[in-house]
Design an enzyme around this catalytic site. Structure first.
Site, short mmCIF file in Angstrom:
data_model
loop_
_atom_site.label_atom_id
_atom_site.label_comp_id
_atom_site.label_asym_id
_atom_site.label_seq_id
_atom_site.Cartn_x
_atom_site.Cartn_y
_atom_site.Cartn_z
CE1 TYR A 191 -4.38 -2.10 5.06
CE2 TYR A 191 -3.46 0.08 4.66
CZ TYR A 191 -3.99 -1.10 4.19
OH TYR A 191 -4.12 -1.29 2.83
CB SER A 193 -0.90 0.01 1.24
OG SER A 193 -1.55 1.27 1.38
#
Length: 313
Positions: free
Chosen positions: A218, A205
Site C-alpha cells: 500500500y 497518503s
C-alpha cells in the site's frame, strides 16, 4: 427535519475519538455499521470561549456549475468530498464504487446529498483496476452529464501483512490495480474530455513519505501516486489542466476497522502531534481547495492534512 450525514454527532472531535476507541464494529468496510459514523459535513472547531465543537461545512460557490467524477465516493473521504463539492455548487457528480456490497452506502450517499443540495448524483459500481471498466464509467458519466471538469482519483484498498515473506502476488496485484492502475486508466480516458481549467486531484497518503511496516505494498502504491501526480502535472501544464494530490495522515474511515485489530484501532491516530485521527470532512476541505480557483497557481503539488507530521519533500 434536515437530512444530513452527521445526525448522531458527538459534542466535539475529542469526545468522538474516545467513543471511537471503544466502539464495536464488524470487518465489513460498510460505513453504515460504524456508529457514530465518520464525520462527513462538519469540521472540528472551537467556540468563542475556546471550547471544542463541530461546525457545519458552509459552501460558498467555489465550484459552481462544475461536473465531477469521484472514485471510491460511497463512504469515507470520498463521500465527504462529494458532499463538500455539492455544497460548493457542483451540478453533477458520478460516484464510483467497487460492487454490490457497497450499494447501501452508495445509495445513502446519493439520497443524502440530493436531499440537501441541487447536485445530481449518478452511481456506478465498477472495479477501476481494469481499463474497460474505467471506459464504461466515463461513458456513463458523459451520457448523464455531458461534460467533466474535475476528476478525483480516490478509490483505494489496503491489506495488512506483517512479514514481507507473506505478501503474495494476488494481494500485491489487487492493491496496485485499485490504487495505481485505476487512477492511470481513469485519467488517461478523462483527459480526452477535459478542457482548459480542468482539474485532477489524486489521493496519496502519509504512508508514501513515512511508510507503514504492515502496509508495505500500500505504501508503495501511494508513493507511485505522488510520482504520477508530479509527472502528469508537467505533461498537462500546456493544456492548462492542473494535477495535484492530497496525502492524508490517519483518517477514521470504514477502511480502518476493516484492516486493523481492536488494539491497533485504540491506538490509531496517536502518532501525529494532534494525537487523533482526522475525520473525512477535514480531508475533503483540501480537495475543495485543489479543485477550486483558489489554487489556480498550484500544480504538481501534494497537500498534507496529517495532524502535524512534518514531511520534507
Amino acid at each position: 427535519m434536515t437530512v444530513n450525514f452527521d445526525e448522531d454527532l458527538p459534542q466535539d472531535v475529542y469526545e468522538f475519538n474516545e467513543i471511537r476507541k471503544n466502539m464495536d464494529w464488524e470487518k465489513s468496510g460498510v460505513a453504515a455499521l460504524l456508529k457514530p459514523a465518520p464525520v462527513t459535513q462538519h469540521l472540528p472547531s472551537f467556540d468563542a470561549e475556546g471550547k471544542p465543537c463541530f461546525k457545519p461545512y458552509r459552501g460558498s460557490g467555489k465550484l459552481e456549475g462544475k461536473y465531477a467524477l469521484i472514485t471510491g465516493a460511497d463512504s469515507g473521504i470520498g463521500r465527504a468530498i462529494a458532499m463538500c463539492y455539492a455544497l460548493e455548487g457542483v451540478k453533477g457528480i458520478t460516484i464510483v464504487y467497487r460492487d454490490e456490497r457497497e450499494d447501501d452506502d452508495a445509495l445513502y450517499t446519493k439520497k443524502t446529498i440530493e436531499a440537501q443540495t441541487n447536485c445530481q448524483i449518478h452511481l456506478i459500481a465498477r472495479d477501476i483496476g481494469y481499463e474497460e471498466n474505467c471506459r464504461e464509467i466515463l461513458d456513463a458519466h458523459l451520457q448523464t452529464f455531458g461534460r467533466i471538469d474535475i476528476l478525483v482519483n480516490n478509490a483505494a484498498e489496503q491489506h495488512k501483512v506483517t512479514r514481507i515473506e507473506d505478501l503474495d502476488c494476488p494481494t500485491v496485484e489487487r492493491t496496485f490495480r485499485t490504487n495505481v492502475f485505476g487512477p492511470i486508466f481513469m485519467t488517461k480516458l478523462v483527459c480526452a474530455h477535459l478542457k482548459a481549467g480542468g482539474v485532477i486531484v489524486n489521493t496519496a497518503s502519509v504512508a508514501a513519505y513515512r511508510g507503514m511496516d504492515v502496509l508495505v505494498d500500500y505504501s508503495a502504491t501511494k508513493g507511485a501516486i505522488v510520482s504520477f501526480t508530479r509527472a502528469l502535472s508537467q505533461q498537462l501544464a500546456d493544456r492548462r489542466i492542473r494535477v495535484n494530490a492530497v496525502a492524508p495522515g490517519p483518517v477514521w474511515t470504514p477502511l480502518i476497522p476493516n484492516t486493523f485489530s481492536r488494539e491497533e484501532i485504540q491506538k490509531f491516530g496517536s502518532f501525529p502531534p494532534l494525537k487523533r485521527p482526522a475525520q473525512p470532512c477535514e480531508i475533503a476541505a483540501a480537495f475543495v481547495f485543489l479543485a477550486s480557483d483558489d489554487s489556480s497557481f498550484i500544480t504538481g503539488q501534494v497537500v498534507h492534512p496529517n495532524g502535524g507530521t512534518v514531511i520534507n519533500t
